[in-house]
Write a protein that holds these residues in place. Structure first.
Motif, PDB file in Angstrom:
ATOM      1  N   GLY A  79       0.845  -1.188   0.000  1.00  0.00           N
ATOM      2  CA  GLY A  79       0.000   0.000   0.000  1.00  0.00           C
ATOM      3  C   GLY A  79       0.883   1.241   0.000  1.00  0.00           C
ATOM      4  N   ILE A  80       0.257   2.381  -0.224  1.00  0.00           N
ATOM      5  CA  ILE A  80       1.026   3.634  -0.275  1.00  0.00           C
ATOM      6  C   ILE A  80       0.387   4.662   0.661  1.00  0.00           C
ATOM      7  CG2 ILE A  80       1.920   5.481  -1.780  1.00  0.00           C
ATOM      8  CD1 ILE A  80       1.548   3.586  -4.153  1.00  0.00           C
ATOM      9  N   ALA A  81       1.246   5.385   1.400  1.00  0.00           N
ATOM     10  CA  ALA A  81       0.776   6.499   2.232  1.00  0.00           C
ATOM     11  C   ALA A  81       1.434   7.756   1.681  1.00  0.00           C
ATOM     12  CB  ALA A  81       1.209   6.286   3.675  1.00  0.00           C
ATOM     13  N   VAL A  82       0.633   8.764   1.441  1.00  0.00           N
ATOM     14  CA  VAL A  82       1.208  10.001   0.876  1.00  0.00           C
ATOM     15  C   VAL A  82       0.653  11.225   1.600  1.00  0.00           C
ATOM     16  CG1 VAL A  82      -0.557  10.202  -0.963  1.00  0.00           C
ATOM     17  CG2 VAL A  82       1.693  11.247  -1.297  1.00  0.00           C
ATOM     18  N   THR A  83       1.508  12.226   1.768  1.00  0.00           N
ATOM     19  CA  THR A  83       1.052  13.497   2.353  1.00  0.00           C
ATOM     20  C   THR A  83       0.159  14.208   1.342  1.00  0.00           C
ATOM     21  OG1 THR A  83       3.126  13.747   3.536  1.00  0.00           O
ATOM     22  CG2 THR A  83       1.823  15.736   3.223  1.00  0.00           C
TER      23      THR A  83
ATOM     24  N   LYS B 138      -0.903   8.037  -6.740  1.00  0.00           N
ATOM     25  CA  LYS B 138      -2.150   7.567  -7.349  1.00  0.00           C
ATOM     26  C   LYS B 138      -1.854   6.658  -8.536  1.00  0.00           C
ATOM     27  CE  LYS B 138      -5.003  11.427  -5.939  1.00  0.00           C
ATOM     28  NZ  LYS B 138      -5.563  12.716  -6.297  1.00  0.00           N
ATOM     29  N   ALA B 139      -0.897   7.069  -9.362  1.00  0.00           N
ATOM     30  CA  ALA B 139      -0.556   6.274 -10.552  1.00  0.00           C
ATOM     31  C   ALA B 139      -0.038   4.895 -10.138  1.00  0.00           C
ATOM     32  CB  ALA B 139       0.491   7.007 -11.385  1.00  0.00           C
ATOM     33  N   LEU B 140       0.844   4.883  -9.149  1.00  0.00           N
ATOM     34  CA  LEU B 140       1.436   3.607  -8.717  1.00  0.00           C
ATOM     35  C   LEU B 140       0.385   2.708  -8.060  1.00  0.00           C
ATOM     36  CD1 LEU B 140       4.008   1.922  -8.481  1.00  0.00           C
ATOM     37  CD2 LEU B 140       4.515   3.092  -6.338  1.00  0.00           C
ATOM     38  N   ALA B 141      -0.454   3.315  -7.201  1.00  0.00           N
ATOM     39  CA  ALA B 141      -1.490   2.528  -6.510  1.00  0.00           C
ATOM     40  C   ALA B 141      -2.483   1.956  -7.525  1.00  0.00           C
ATOM     41  CB  ALA B 141      -2.215   3.408  -5.492  1.00  0.00           C
TER      42      ALA B 141
ATOM     43  N   ASN C 281      -2.896  -1.820  -8.142  1.00  0.00           N
ATOM     44  CA  ASN C 281      -4.163  -2.157  -7.494  1.00  0.00           C
ATOM     45  C   ASN C 281      -3.991  -2.360  -5.982  1.00  0.00           C
ATOM     46  OD1 ASN C 281      -6.887  -2.590  -7.378  1.00  0.00           O
ATOM     47  ND2 ASN C 281      -6.749  -4.784  -7.873  1.00  0.00           N
ATOM     48  N   ILE C 282      -3.349  -1.398  -5.349  1.00  0.00           N
ATOM     49  CA  ILE C 282      -3.115  -1.446  -3.900  1.00  0.00           C
ATOM     50  C   ILE C 282      -3.716  -0.190  -3.256  1.00  0.00           C
ATOM     51  CG2 ILE C 282      -1.051  -2.942  -3.914  1.00  0.00           C
ATOM     52  CD1 ILE C 282       0.688  -0.433  -3.997  1.00  0.00           C
ATOM     53  N   PRO C 283      -4.024  -0.245  -1.952  1.00  0.00           N
ATOM     54  CA  PRO C 283      -4.666   0.925  -1.323  1.00  0.00           C
ATOM     55  C   PRO C 283      -3.747   2.146  -1.213  1.00  0.00           C
ATOM     56  CG  PRO C 283      -4.329  -0.830   0.287  1.00  0.00           C
ATOM     57  CD  PRO C 283      -3.915  -1.388  -1.040  1.00  0.00           C
ATOM     58  N   LEU C 284      -4.384   3.305  -1.262  1.00  0.00           N
ATOM     59  CA  LEU C 284      -3.650   4.565  -1.142  1.00  0.00           C
ATOM     60  C   LEU C 284      -4.227   5.357   0.034  1.00  0.00           C
ATOM     61  CD1 LEU C 284      -1.740   6.772  -2.206  1.00  0.00           C
ATOM     62  CD2 LEU C 284      -3.538   7.482  -3.762  1.00  0.00           C
ATOM     63  N   PHE C 285      -3.366   5.682   1.007  1.00  0.00           N
ATOM     64  CA  PHE C 285      -3.800   6.435   2.182  1.00  0.00           C
ATOM     65  C   PHE C 285      -3.293   7.861   2.074  1.00  0.00           C
ATOM     66  CE2 PHE C 285      -3.101   2.024   3.372  1.00  0.00           C
ATOM     67  CZ  PHE C 285      -4.311   1.678   3.946  1.00  0.00           C
ATOM     68  N   GLN C 286      -4.198   8.820   2.233  1.00  0.00           N
ATOM     69  CA  GLN C 286      -3.789  10.230   2.176  1.00  0.00           C
ATOM     70  C   GLN C 286      -3.657  10.740   3.607  1.00  0.00           C
ATOM     71  OE1 GLN C 286      -5.409  12.125  -1.711  1.00  0.00           O
ATOM     72  NE2 GLN C 286      -7.171  11.480  -0.529  1.00  0.00           N
ATOM     73  N   VAL C 287      -2.464  11.175   3.955  1.00  0.00           N
ATOM     74  CA  VAL C 287      -2.175  11.503   5.355  1.00  0.00           C
ATOM     75  C   VAL C 287      -1.928  13.001   5.516  1.00  0.00           C
ATOM     76  CG1 VAL C 287      -0.553  11.077   7.264  1.00  0.00           C
ATOM     77  CG2 VAL C 287      -1.219   9.192   5.752  1.00  0.00           C
ATOM     78  N   ASN C 288      -2.395  13.536   6.643  1.00  0.00           N
ATOM     79  CA  ASN C 288      -2.156  14.937   6.975  1.00  0.00           C
ATOM     80  C   ASN C 288      -0.725  15.070   7.525  1.00  0.00           C
ATOM     81  OD1 ASN C 288      -2.021  17.224   8.936  1.00  0.00           O
ATOM     82  ND2 ASN C 288      -4.081  17.583   8.154  1.00  0.00           N
ATOM     83  N   HIS C 289       0.025  15.963   6.920  1.00  0.00           N
ATOM     84  CA  HIS C 289       1.442  16.146   7.275  1.00  0.00           C
ATOM     85  C   HIS C 289       1.635  16.469   8.771  1.00  0.00           C
ATOM     86  CE1 HIS C 289       5.599  17.366   6.368  1.00  0.00           C
ATOM     87  NE2 HIS C 289       5.391  18.425   7.141  1.00  0.00           N
TER      88      HIS C 289
ATOM     89  N   ASP D 145      -7.091   9.273   5.106  1.00  0.00           N
ATOM     90  CA  ASP D 145      -8.165   9.326   4.131  1.00  0.00           C
ATOM     91  C   ASP D 145      -7.857   8.352   2.988  1.00  0.00           C
ATOM     92  OD1 ASP D 145     -10.231  10.209   2.659  1.00  0.00           O
ATOM     93  OD2 ASP D 145      -9.386  12.190   2.201  1.00  0.00           O
ATOM     94  N   MET D 146      -8.658   7.300   2.885  1.00  0.00           N
ATOM     95  CA  MET D 146      -8.402   6.284   1.852  1.00  0.00           C
ATOM     96  C   MET D 146      -8.864   6.834   0.504  1.00  0.00           C
ATOM     97  SD  MET D 146      -7.692   2.908   1.977  1.00  0.00           S
ATOM     98  CE  MET D 146      -8.288   1.323   1.465  1.00  0.00           C
ATOM     99  N   PHE D 147      -7.964   6.914  -0.434  1.00  0.00           N
ATOM    100  CA  PHE D 147      -8.327   7.474  -1.740  1.00  0.00           C
ATOM    101  C   PHE D 147      -9.023   6.415  -2.574  1.00  0.00           C
ATOM    102  CE2 PHE D 147      -7.519   8.575  -6.170  1.00  0.00           C
ATOM    103  CZ  PHE D 147      -8.013   9.864  -6.174  1.00  0.00           C
TER     104      PHE D 147
END
Ligand code: KG4
Ligand code: ZN
Length: 344
Positions: free
Chosen positions: A81-85, A102-105, A109-117, A322-324
């Motif tokens: 999975g990926i976590a990104v600010t 987003k492109a890599l996820a 086909n893996i989850p993307l988590f959007q994290v608050n810095h 926030d799961m994208f």
């Protein structure tokens, strides 16, 4: 999310002037945390130039990603999975990290988590340690100086903050006018060790809005006034650095004490780029000892911007990150196709 093959969470932070990538395993152990600094690009301007920063991220990120995979002998197929600010930060810079993620996820086909810095900074003192709640958190960086009452990963209350400049900003601006380069924190920190902090008696600013607020713009003006029409000799520069640092640390320590008198916390946690500061680290430990309060200070590699703290939040609090919805990318693709059809 994790499997024998997909065993790492990839984390990315491109919020300001550092391109950082990290790998964490399922147990939140930080396996890698690489930070590529852009100081060389921005120092000539005395601060971060947003357009140059986002361009540098766009150039560096794919290269650093390849290097990370190579160094750990893994491929995209080992990423679970990926976590990104995704906020806050410089918009163009954030876009580079989020677009890449987003492109890599989507491709994997893996989850993307959007994290608050800021949440990343706030919890960074606990990386590799046991969490203690409720804690009083102080995030003190180039863009923020804020106090939080933290009852859990999902219960975070902002209880006080600066009404104008952040402490890191004061360090950077004072260094700029003294001609000490960018960023100002590290150089003022080292110059302060050679100076006398009583030579320039700066005062703690009181904010009319309430005790929970802090203000540093008056200090900045007072420093500028000290310099008006004067050429300081070397020792005076050291003394000025020591005096500025002393008042900044004193102000923060007073506020920590104030908040600890308002509520019973089980720990104090210090984070953000300014948490690198030697005097602040020392004084905070001493203050917490006096208050009999466990003190957590972010390890130096997790103080300035880093991706490890972003990955840590995604793993510890996936429901908060926030799961994208990657499906919306698929629907956007269809819309683009439809638009093309319509325009024919
Ligand atoms: O957390 P960070 O990397 O970026 C933001 O999110 O803002 O913090 C950068 C800030 C800069 O203002 C820099 O001058 C300050 O952290 N800083 C320090 C020290 N090292 C970095 N401030 C005081 N003392 C230091 N040793
Ligand atoms: Zn930061």
């Amino acid at each position: 999310m994790f499997s024998d093959q997909r065993r790492y969470l990839l984390a990315i932070d491109t919020s300001c002037d550092d391109t950082s990538l990290a790998l964490l395993n399922q147990n939140t152990d930080v396996v890698a945390n690489i930070i590529s600094s852009q100081i060389k690009i921005h120092e000539a301007y005395g601060g971060v130039v947003p357009e140059l920063a986002s361009r540098a991220h766009a150039e560096n990120l794919p290269f650093l990603f390849r290097q990370l995979l190579h160094d750990h002998n893994i491929t995209e197929k080992n990423i679970a999975g990926i976590a990104v600010t995704h906020t806050p930060g410089l918009l163009g810079c954030l876009l580079v990290g989020t677009s890449f993620s987003k492109a890599l996820a989507y491709a994997e086909n893996i989850p993307l988590f959007q994290v608050n810095h800021l949440e990343g900074h706030l919890f960074s003192p606990f990386i590799g340690k046991e969490n203690i709640f409720p804690f009083l958190g102080l995030v003190v960086s180039g863009g923020h100086t804020a106090f939080y009452s933290v009852n859990s990963f999902d219960d975070i209350v902002l209880i006080g903050q600066t009404v104008d400049d952040a402490v890191g900003e004061v360090y950077d601006k004072v260094a700029k006018i003294l001609g000490l380069g960018y960023p100002g924190g590290p150089v003022i920190d080292s110059f302060a060790a050679r100076g006398d902090s009583k030579k320039f008696p700066f005062k703690i600013a009181r904010v009319k809005m309430g005790e929970q607020y802090l203000s540093f713009s008056g200090l900045k003006t007072a420093v500028f006034q000290c310099l008006e029409g004067k050429q300081l000799v070397e020792q005076e520069v050291y003394d000025l650095c020591a005096s500025v640092q002393a008042i900044l640390v004193k102000t923060l320590c007073r506020k920590i004490k104030f908040f600890c008198e308002q509520k019973s916390f089980s720990a104090f946690a210090l984070s953000g780029g300014v948490a690198m500061n030697s005097l602040l680290r020392q004084e905070v430990v001493q203050l917490c000892q006096q208050m009999d309060l466990p003190c957590f200070i972010a390890d130096k590699e997790y103080c300035t911007d880093n991706a490890a703290m972003i990955g840590y939040i995604a793993l510890k609090s996936p429901q908060r990150a926030d799961m994208f919805d990657l499906n919306c990318l698929a629907s956007q693709k269809i819309q683009a196709k439809d638009l093309k059809k319509q325009s024919r």
